[in-house]
Design an enzyme around this catalytic site. Structure first.
Site, mmCIF file in Angstrom:
data_model
loop_
_atom_site.group_PDB
_atom_site.id
_atom_site.type_symbol
_atom_site.label_atom_id
_atom_site.label_comp_id
_atom_site.label_asym_id
_atom_site.label_seq_id
_atom_site.Cartn_x
_atom_site.Cartn_y
_atom_site.Cartn_z
ATOM 1 N N ARG A 78 51.951 37.329 12.940
ATOM 2 C CA ARG A 78 51.114 36.855 11.842
ATOM 3 C C ARG A 78 51.484 35.427 11.475
ATOM 4 O O ARG A 78 52.643 35.052 11.503
ATOM 5 C CB ARG A 78 51.307 37.775 10.638
ATOM 6 C CG ARG A 78 50.481 37.377 9.442
ATOM 7 C CD ARG A 78 50.356 38.510 8.463
ATOM 8 N NE ARG A 78 51.519 38.605 7.586
ATOM 9 C CZ ARG A 78 51.630 39.528 6.627
ATOM 10 N NH1 ARG A 78 50.674 40.427 6.459
ATOM 11 N NH2 ARG A 78 52.698 39.566 5.865
ATOM 12 N N GLY A 136 60.382 44.750 4.986
ATOM 13 C CA GLY A 136 61.102 45.896 5.532
ATOM 14 C C GLY A 136 60.835 46.092 7.018
ATOM 15 O O GLY A 136 61.514 46.852 7.685
ATOM 16 N N GLY A 166 61.058 50.216 10.228
ATOM 17 C CA GLY A 166 60.916 48.802 10.570
ATOM 18 C C GLY A 166 59.853 48.532 11.620
ATOM 19 O O GLY A 166 59.672 47.402 12.064
ATOM 20 N N ASP A 184 53.086 42.228 -4.963
ATOM 21 C CA ASP A 184 53.780 41.827 -3.724
ATOM 22 C C ASP A 184 52.794 41.565 -2.588
ATOM 23 O O ASP A 184 53.186 41.081 -1.534
ATOM 24 C CB ASP A 184 54.804 42.892 -3.305
ATOM 25 C CG ASP A 184 54.202 44.288 -3.253
ATOM 26 O OD1 ASP A 184 53.799 44.782 -4.317
ATOM 27 O OD2 ASP A 184 54.122 44.863 -2.159
HETATM 28 P P1 AMP Z 1 52.990 47.331 2.356
HETATM 29 O O1 AMP Z 1 52.408 48.645 1.933
HETATM 30 O O2 AMP Z 1 52.736 47.021 3.808
HETATM 31 O O3 AMP Z 1 52.611 46.197 1.475
HETATM 32 O O4 AMP Z 1 54.564 47.527 2.263
HETATM 33 C C1 AMP Z 1 55.268 47.810 1.079
HETATM 34 C C2 AMP Z 1 56.754 47.739 1.338
HETATM 35 O O5 AMP Z 1 57.169 48.771 2.250
HETATM 36 C C3 AMP Z 1 57.212 46.438 1.957
HETATM 37 O O6 AMP Z 1 58.469 46.137 1.419
HETATM 38 C C4 AMP Z 1 57.313 46.783 3.417
HETATM 39 O O7 AMP Z 1 58.181 45.945 4.096
HETATM 40 C C5 AMP Z 1 57.832 48.213 3.370
HETATM 41 N N1 AMP Z 1 57.484 48.975 4.584
HETATM 42 C C6 AMP Z 1 56.274 49.434 4.940
HETATM 43 N N2 AMP Z 1 56.332 50.089 6.113
HETATM 44 C C7 AMP Z 1 57.615 50.046 6.532
HETATM 45 C C8 AMP Z 1 58.314 50.550 7.683
HETATM 46 N N3 AMP Z 1 57.689 51.224 8.655
HETATM 47 N N4 AMP Z 1 59.636 50.304 7.771
HETATM 48 C C9 AMP Z 1 60.261 49.623 6.792
HETATM 49 N N5 AMP Z 1 59.678 49.139 5.698
HETATM 50 C C10 AMP Z 1 58.365 49.338 5.554
HETATM 51 MG MG MG Z 2 52.902 44.243 1.464
#
Ligand code: AMP
Ligand code: MG
Length: 496
Positions: free
Chosen positions: A177, A93, A127, A253
């Site tokens: 990354r 995302g 994003g 995930d």
């Molecule tokens: P994470 O907690 O980093 O593993 O993210 C979980 C999901 O939320 C993933 O699909 C990320 O891409 C999405 N996500 C987290 N933060 C954002 C953000 N600021 N904008 C868009 N998507 C996000």
């Molecule tokens: Mg993640």
């Protein structure tokens, strides 16, 4: 003459998979890219020229402001079990896979820009990323790598000249990354749970070809894939446990298909040895506590096995049996790695019956006495075969120092029967008992300096110290010290 970043040898094997696997999306340019840090050593290992990456054009590329000619950036789709609950669609995302580079030894690496703008999977997110979590992930992944633990890496971190809004306004950041794979258990689940068997097979073929090519000519490559992922994950989690690492958000995930530590959010390192420790502010049930990690990783692999079932055997019952056998490798491999590691941590060969019991007894006493995990093992590494002055520092980690004394006298009896020179054993113990880990209060200081003052000095100094975690660094002794009670960080945040 073409600007030099167009000569970057980017390849696109993942982007070449069918449409269902990703969405084509370019990074959204940022107002004012500023390079905070380029990991020059890593760049060189990847066969990339740090001078090019650090140039004005290179920084624009790392920020996503300049997509090299011929590049084919995508956001990857995946799903996942988050805190045990099924989420049918997630995906990158706020991360964009720019392309892949093949290093001089032939290993293929993904180059991903994290915080690069919205994608079709952003849901309601912006994003973007705050510079705080970018600094945290940079520190976390580089610290783990220096400890010798399989992990994604940080190639660069940048400021964007823009603000993001979280609790309040914060400076925006981008993490570049690098990973040998961004395919997750959740990538398989995405296709498997919607019944798209063809795509599961296509993904499995991709992973086997890229990561486990030795399986291709085997009898059952898909079973081999499950076994390899199981083994590697078991070894990874064992290596976490041996340094007191808590991932904090082991959703499927966030579970790599190649056993690399991925997605550093609310992670932390143990200070006192409390096996049930949870730092993550969102993990109120303690699902991802330190001592739950092996069980959770095993559970995550069972989700992978479920999805692979149709590929394992045409006969359903036979497929289930094969999957169960493969998953059985997890406890075997985990315990073998963890126990061997514990024995190395106390300098014993493990050839005697009581050796493992002795190691577990130390852990029991450390728990009862809230001994600092890292410090206790490091101090132990310096002790000789007879009680001595150094005992003072080891025993002072224990509320009841006599509990340590009682253990140490049994330990020394066993050392005597092992009959190895102290110096040799101590040197080996120092190689597995780090003096320096990314303690939570140190990470927090570096993050606060970045977010509040755009001061990256603390991050730089920490990276320097943590790049040699097994070396005595008398000039950096303050970084080895457990936090004072009032400085202890007891919660860590995703802070996306
Ligand atoms: P994470 O907690 O980093 O593993 O993210 C979980 C999901 O939320 C993933 O699909 C990320 O891409 C999405 N996500 C987290 N933060 C954002 C953000 N600021 N904008 C868009 N998507 C996000
Ligand atoms: Mg993640």
């Amino acid at each position: 003459m073409a600007p030099i970043v167009d000569d970057l040898p980017l390849e696109h094997t993942y982007a070449s998979l069918p449409e269902a696997f990703h969405s084509r999306v370019a990074p959204t340019p940022v107002a004012e890219p500023g390079l905070v840090r380029l990991n020059e050593t890593l760049a060189q290992e990847l066969g990339l020229d740090p001078k090019v990456l650090g140039s004005e054009e290179g920084v624009r590329l790392l920020a996503g402001n300049r997509v090299p000619q011929g590049a084919d950036p995508v956001a990857m789709v995946y799903a996942g079990h988050q805190f045990g609950g099924w989420v049918p669609q997630l995906g990158d995302g706020r991360a964009i896979l720019l392309g892949e580079v093949v290093d001089p030894s032939g290993t293929r690496w993904d180059l991903q820009l994290k915080g690069a703008g919205q994608t079709p999977y952003s849901r309601r997110g912006d994003g973007r990323s705050s510079i705080g979590p970018v600094v945290r992930e940079y520190l976390g992944s580089e610290a783990m790598s220096a400890l010798g633990i399989p992990t994604t890496r940080a190639l660069a971190c940048l400021t964007t000249g823009e603000q993001v809004f979280r609790e309040g306004p914060e400076p925006g950041g981008i993490l570049v990354r690098v990973a040998t794979s961004h395919v997750r258990v959740g990538t398989f689940e995405y296709f498997g749970r919607r019944g798209d068997r063809e795509s599961v097979q296509r993904l499995a073929e991709y992973v086997i070809q890229r990561h486990y090519p030795h399986l291709e000519d085997g009898e059952n490559p898909y079973l081999g894939l499950l076994e390899e992922a199981t083994r590697r994950t078991a070894e990874m989690v064992a290596s976490w446990m041996l340094v007191g690492f808590i991932h904090g958000v082991m959703n499927t995930d966030n579970t790599s298909i190649v056993g690399e530590t991925i997605d550093y959010g609310p992670f932390g390192f143990l200070d006192p040895y409390r096996p049930g420790e949870v730092y993550s502010s969102i993990d109120w049930q303690g699902r991802y506590a330190y001592d739950q990690q092996p069980g959770i990783a095993h559970w995550n692999l069972a989700r992978l096995a479920e999805v692979l079932l149709p590929l394992l055997d045409a006969d359903e019952e036979a497929a289930v049996e094969r999957a169960q056998d493969a998953l059985e490798l997890f406890p075997q491999r985990f315990l073998a790695t963890y126990h061997a590691g514990l024995l190395r941590k106390i300098g014993l060969s493990g050839t005697h019956d009581g050796d493992l019991e002795l190691a577990l007894d130390l852990l029991r006493r450390m728990k009862e006495n809230e001994a600092d995990f890292t410090r206790t093992f490091r101090e132990l590494s310096g002790l000789g075969s007879a009680p001595e002055d150094g005992d003072r520092r080891a025993r002072s980690q224990f509320r009841d120092p006599e509990s340590f004394d009682a253990w140490a006298s049994r330990w020394r009896e066993r050392l005597a029967s092992q009959g190895r020179p102290d110096a040799e054993r101590q040197a080996e113990m120092r190689q597995v008992n780090p003096a320096y880990v990314l303690r939570n209060h140190l990470a927090q200081e570096a993050v606060d300096a970045a977010v509040e003052r755009m001061d990256f000095g603390p991050m730089e100094r920490l990276l320097e110290v943590l790049s040699r975690p097994y070396d005595d660094q008398p000039e950096n002794a303050e970084y080895a010290r457990p936090p004072r009670e009032e400085d202890r960080v007891t919660q860590t945040f995703c802070g996306t």
